[in-house]
Design a protein around this motif. Sequence first.
Motif, PDB file in Angstrom:
ATOM      1  N   TYR A  57       0.846  -1.194   0.000  1.00  0.00           N
ATOM      2  CA  TYR A  57       0.000   0.000   0.000  1.00  0.00           C
ATOM      3  C   TYR A  57       0.879   1.241   0.000  1.00  0.00           C
ATOM      4  O   TYR A  57       1.681   1.440   0.914  1.00  0.00           O
ATOM      5  CB  TYR A  57      -0.896   0.032   1.244  1.00  0.00           C
ATOM      6  CG  TYR A  57      -2.013  -0.983   1.240  1.00  0.00           C
ATOM      7  CD1 TYR A  57      -3.321  -0.604   0.927  1.00  0.00           C
ATOM      8  CD2 TYR A  57      -1.772  -2.310   1.570  1.00  0.00           C
ATOM      9  CE1 TYR A  57      -4.345  -1.532   0.939  1.00  0.00           C
ATOM     10  CE2 TYR A  57      -2.784  -3.236   1.574  1.00  0.00           C
ATOM     11  CZ  TYR A  57      -4.077  -2.850   1.254  1.00  0.00           C
ATOM     12  OH  TYR A  57      -5.098  -3.768   1.260  1.00  0.00           O
ATOM     13  N   THR A  76      -0.294   5.083  -0.319  1.00  0.00           N
ATOM     14  CA  THR A  76      -1.390   6.028  -0.494  1.00  0.00           C
ATOM     15  C   THR A  76      -0.976   7.354   0.127  1.00  0.00           C
ATOM     16  O   THR A  76      -0.663   7.417   1.316  1.00  0.00           O
ATOM     17  CB  THR A  76      -2.693   5.513   0.151  1.00  0.00           C
ATOM     18  OG1 THR A  76      -2.588   5.540   1.556  1.00  0.00           O
ATOM     19  CG2 THR A  76      -3.003   4.095  -0.301  1.00  0.00           C
ATOM     20  N   SER A  93      -0.376  -3.385  -4.444  1.00  0.00           N
ATOM     21  CA  SER A  93      -1.787  -3.627  -4.770  1.00  0.00           C
ATOM     22  C   SER A  93      -2.605  -2.337  -4.758  1.00  0.00           C
ATOM     23  O   SER A  93      -3.636  -2.265  -5.422  1.00  0.00           O
ATOM     24  CB  SER A  93      -2.403  -4.633  -3.803  1.00  0.00           C
ATOM     25  OG  SER A  93      -2.431  -4.123  -2.483  1.00  0.00           O
ATOM     26  N   HIS A  94      -2.169  -1.321  -3.994  1.00  0.00           N
ATOM     27  CA  HIS A  94      -2.906  -0.060  -3.903  1.00  0.00           C
ATOM     28  C   HIS A  94      -1.941   1.109  -4.084  1.00  0.00           C
ATOM     29  O   HIS A  94      -1.030   1.292  -3.270  1.00  0.00           O
ATOM     30  CB  HIS A  94      -3.603   0.068  -2.550  1.00  0.00           C
ATOM     31  CG  HIS A  94      -4.789  -0.832  -2.386  1.00  0.00           C
ATOM     32  ND1 HIS A  94      -4.679  -2.203  -2.304  1.00  0.00           N
ATOM     33  CD2 HIS A  94      -6.125  -0.555  -2.275  1.00  0.00           C
ATOM     34  CE1 HIS A  94      -5.883  -2.730  -2.166  1.00  0.00           C
ATOM     35  NE2 HIS A  94      -6.774  -1.757  -2.145  1.00  0.00           N
ATOM     36  N   LYS A 134      -2.364   5.114  -4.523  1.00  0.00           N
ATOM     37  CA  LYS A 134      -3.329   6.200  -4.473  1.00  0.00           C
ATOM     38  C   LYS A 134      -2.572   7.504  -4.225  1.00  0.00           C
ATOM     39  O   LYS A 134      -2.092   7.761  -3.122  1.00  0.00           O
ATOM     40  CB  LYS A 134      -4.351   5.949  -3.354  1.00  0.00           C
ATOM     41  CG  LYS A 134      -5.484   6.950  -3.277  1.00  0.00           C
ATOM     42  CD  LYS A 134      -6.491   6.534  -2.204  1.00  0.00           C
ATOM     43  CE  LYS A 134      -7.640   7.523  -2.114  1.00  0.00           C
ATOM     44  NZ  LYS A 134      -7.195   8.866  -1.624  1.00  0.00           N
ATOM     45  N   GLU A 189      -4.735  -3.567  -7.578  1.00  0.00           N
ATOM     46  CA  GLU A 189      -6.191  -3.482  -7.496  1.00  0.00           C
ATOM     47  C   GLU A 189      -6.701  -2.057  -7.610  1.00  0.00           C
ATOM     48  O   GLU A 189      -7.795  -1.833  -8.140  1.00  0.00           O
ATOM     49  CB  GLU A 189      -6.673  -4.077  -6.161  1.00  0.00           C
ATOM     50  CG  GLU A 189      -6.382  -5.551  -6.006  1.00  0.00           C
ATOM     51  CD  GLU A 189      -6.897  -6.093  -4.680  1.00  0.00           C
ATOM     52  OE1 GLU A 189      -7.618  -5.362  -3.972  1.00  0.00           O
ATOM     53  OE2 GLU A 189      -6.568  -7.243  -4.350  1.00  0.00           O
ATOM     54  N   VAL A 190      -5.952  -1.083  -7.097  1.00  0.00           N
ATOM     55  CA  VAL A 190      -6.392   0.310  -7.097  1.00  0.00           C
ATOM     56  C   VAL A 190      -5.277   1.187  -7.642  1.00  0.00           C
ATOM     57  O   VAL A 190      -4.136   1.137  -7.167  1.00  0.00           O
ATOM     58  CB  VAL A 190      -6.770   0.782  -5.677  1.00  0.00           C
ATOM     59  CG1 VAL A 190      -7.075   2.275  -5.669  1.00  0.00           C
ATOM     60  CG2 VAL A 190      -7.966  -0.006  -5.149  1.00  0.00           C
ATOM     61  N   ASP A 222      -5.170   5.223  -8.383  1.00  0.00           N
ATOM     62  CA  ASP A 222      -5.843   6.518  -8.348  1.00  0.00           C
ATOM     63  C   ASP A 222      -4.786   7.611  -8.406  1.00  0.00           C
ATOM     64  O   ASP A 222      -4.083   7.863  -7.425  1.00  0.00           O
ATOM     65  CB  ASP A 222      -6.677   6.645  -7.075  1.00  0.00           C
ATOM     66  CG  ASP A 222      -7.475   7.956  -7.028  1.00  0.00           C
ATOM     67  OD1 ASP A 222      -7.300   8.793  -7.943  1.00  0.00           O
ATOM     68  OD2 ASP A 222      -8.263   8.128  -6.075  1.00  0.00           O
ATOM     69  N   LEU A 256      -7.233  -5.202 -11.643  1.00  0.00           N
ATOM     70  CA  LEU A 256      -7.561  -3.809 -11.327  1.00  0.00           C
ATOM     71  C   LEU A 256      -9.061  -3.645 -11.104  1.00  0.00           C
ATOM     72  O   LEU A 256      -9.877  -3.990 -11.947  1.00  0.00           O
ATOM     73  CB  LEU A 256      -7.091  -2.903 -12.459  1.00  0.00           C
ATOM     74  CG  LEU A 256      -6.898  -1.423 -12.128  1.00  0.00           C
ATOM     75  CD1 LEU A 256      -5.904  -1.241 -10.995  1.00  0.00           C
ATOM     76  CD2 LEU A 256      -6.437  -0.663 -13.362  1.00  0.00           C
ATOM     77  N   LYS A 257      -9.408  -3.125  -9.928  1.00  0.00           N
ATOM     78  CA  LYS A 257     -10.807  -2.909  -9.581  1.00  0.00           C
ATOM     79  C   LYS A 257     -11.199  -1.438  -9.607  1.00  0.00           C
ATOM     80  O   LYS A 257     -12.377  -1.109  -9.713  1.00  0.00           O
ATOM     81  CB  LYS A 257     -11.082  -3.468  -8.176  1.00  0.00           C
ATOM     82  CG  LYS A 257     -10.832  -4.958  -8.045  1.00  0.00           C
ATOM     83  CD  LYS A 257     -11.012  -5.428  -6.600  1.00  0.00           C
ATOM     84  CE  LYS A 257     -10.735  -6.912  -6.464  1.00  0.00           C
ATOM     85  NZ  LYS A 257     -10.848  -7.367  -5.060  1.00  0.00           N
ATOM     86  N   LYS A 258     -10.219  -0.563  -9.477  1.00  0.00           N
ATOM     87  CA  LYS A 258     -10.513   0.864  -9.425  1.00  0.00           C
ATOM     88  C   LYS A 258      -9.421   1.624 -10.150  1.00  0.00           C
ATOM     89  O   LYS A 258      -8.242   1.512  -9.810  1.00  0.00           O
ATOM     90  CB  LYS A 258     -10.603   1.325  -7.963  1.00  0.00           C
ATOM     91  CG  LYS A 258     -11.067   2.757  -7.776  1.00  0.00           C
ATOM     92  CD  LYS A 258     -11.218   3.055  -6.282  1.00  0.00           C
ATOM     93  CE  LYS A 258     -11.747   4.463  -6.039  1.00  0.00           C
ATOM     94  NZ  LYS A 258     -11.891   4.734  -4.573  1.00  0.00           N
ATOM     95  N   LEU A 259      -9.807   2.399 -11.178  1.00  0.00           N
ATOM     96  CA  LEU A 259      -8.871   3.203 -11.953  1.00  0.00           C
ATOM     97  C   LEU A 259      -9.412   4.624 -12.049  1.00  0.00           C
ATOM     98  O   LEU A 259     -10.504   4.846 -12.573  1.00  0.00           O
ATOM     99  CB  LEU A 259      -8.690   2.629 -13.364  1.00  0.00           C
ATOM    100  CG  LEU A 259      -7.822   3.450 -14.320  1.00  0.00           C
ATOM    101  CD1 LEU A 259      -6.382   3.525 -13.813  1.00  0.00           C
ATOM    102  CD2 LEU A 259      -7.865   2.860 -15.729  1.00  0.00           C
TER     103      LEU A 259
END
Length: 520
Positions: free
Chosen positions: A432, A434, A455-456, A458, A479-480, A482, A502-505
């Motif tokens: 992560y 972020t 995986s993340h 942001k 997965e994310v 942003d 990828l679940k969120k772009l």
Amino acid sequence: MASLLLVLLLLLVHRAAAADERQLLIQIKRAWGDPSVLAAWSTSGSGDHCAWPYVTCDTSSGRVTSLSLANINITGPFPDAIGGLSGLTSLNLSYTNITGAFPTSVYRCASLRHLDLSLTYLGGELPVGIGHALGENLTSLMLNGDYFTGTIPTSLSQLRNLQSLVLDGNFFTGTIPAELGDLTSLQTLTLANTMFSAGELPASFKSLTKLKLFWAANCSLTGDFPGYVTEMPELEVLDLSVNYLTGSIPPGIWNLTKLRNLAIYANNLTGDVVVDGPFGAVNLVMIDLSSNHRLSGPIPEAFGHLPKLETLSLFFNNFSGEIPASIGQLPSLVTLGLFVNRLNGTLPRDLGKKSPQLVHVEVDDNEITGTIPEGLCANGMFESLTARNNRLNGSIPASLAGCATLNNLMLDDNQLSGQIPEGLCNNGKLEYLTAGQNRLNGSIPASLAGCATLSHLKLDNNQLSGEIPDGLCDNGVLEVLDVGQNLLNGSIPAKLAGCATLKKLILRDNKLSGKVPFFF
């Protein structure tokens, strides 16, 4: 001549008793279907049953004194033949698949001192007269993690020599019997994770002054925090967490010189944490006061002078003021959890430098200012910093880029500036990253594209420029992503189209060109 006859008679009695006990062990084995783990228990040959595995005998009489069958593959009912082992002092069948009701056949084992039937499939109501029948020699009764129901029999209070009563993790109902307060020799009492009817801890427990371990978490306890625990000088572990206790924490609790673990989280405790006079609980390893929501006032300075403290969890409360600088010098600190309070001031400057085992720092949702300490990973073991929704400024320390163990870096909603250090994932453990809603500039580090564990990612609402690194999703776990509301340019990486994980772009409000991959 008479002496010789007596010796011969005793020898015959010894051999007869040994034969009887050997036969009882065979019956026990057969009751469980002759499991392979007891293959050595056999009537063939002339082997001494006292040499069989899991069996201990008295050397002079040959009688079985201990059966220790914990954590082996035996299944079936409790064999009645065990009750025939009249010399048995210790029976341990924990972590096995035995079934049925509480075995009253053990009542015949008049010498029994230790009975461990924990983590089995025994169930039903405990016999009303269990405390009268088990015998006065019993010092340890372990029934945790079973399927017993009904109320806890008050007759247990007759086991006056009992030192350990372990009943947690069953399906008892009713309330905790006040009669247990008569067990004044108790050193261990566990009642946790049992859905008793709502009620207070019995006042009679004030007599349990020899307790070393008292575990009554998740027992539907109500009323004020029991002040009498401060009069238990031998107490080493106190866990009354996940209940409905009210009132304040009695200052005397910090005078328990042998206390190592204090867990009173997830209650309804209120008020300041008061240290009245010298702090005697210098052996504390863990303090968990979290999720009381209304504990307030400053963090006691004394907490920063506990040489053995590994875990300090004060999150989800209403603590205010600055974090004592001494917290940053705790030599044994592993986890610091202070999130969701009203703390201000800066993070302790030395955090990490004097704590060679530091792994987790969690300070989200406070009012903390200043910079991130440079030495968080000075020990080479640091894994996670979460400091979202504060007022941190300055840059992300370059020293974190050399932190081989870093797994989690969450810094959203602060006032951080400067560039994201290259090499945050050089050792492939970062999952992560972020840091959205800050003032970060420069480019997204190209090295993140080679981060096998990320995986993340942001980084929205900053001032980042340059291109999105190609290959961010090559690791197969992203997965994310942003990166919206920045100054990014160039084309959108075509590889994102094949990013199955990828679940969120989010790419909005940049200067990017090209098409959003069809996959989305």
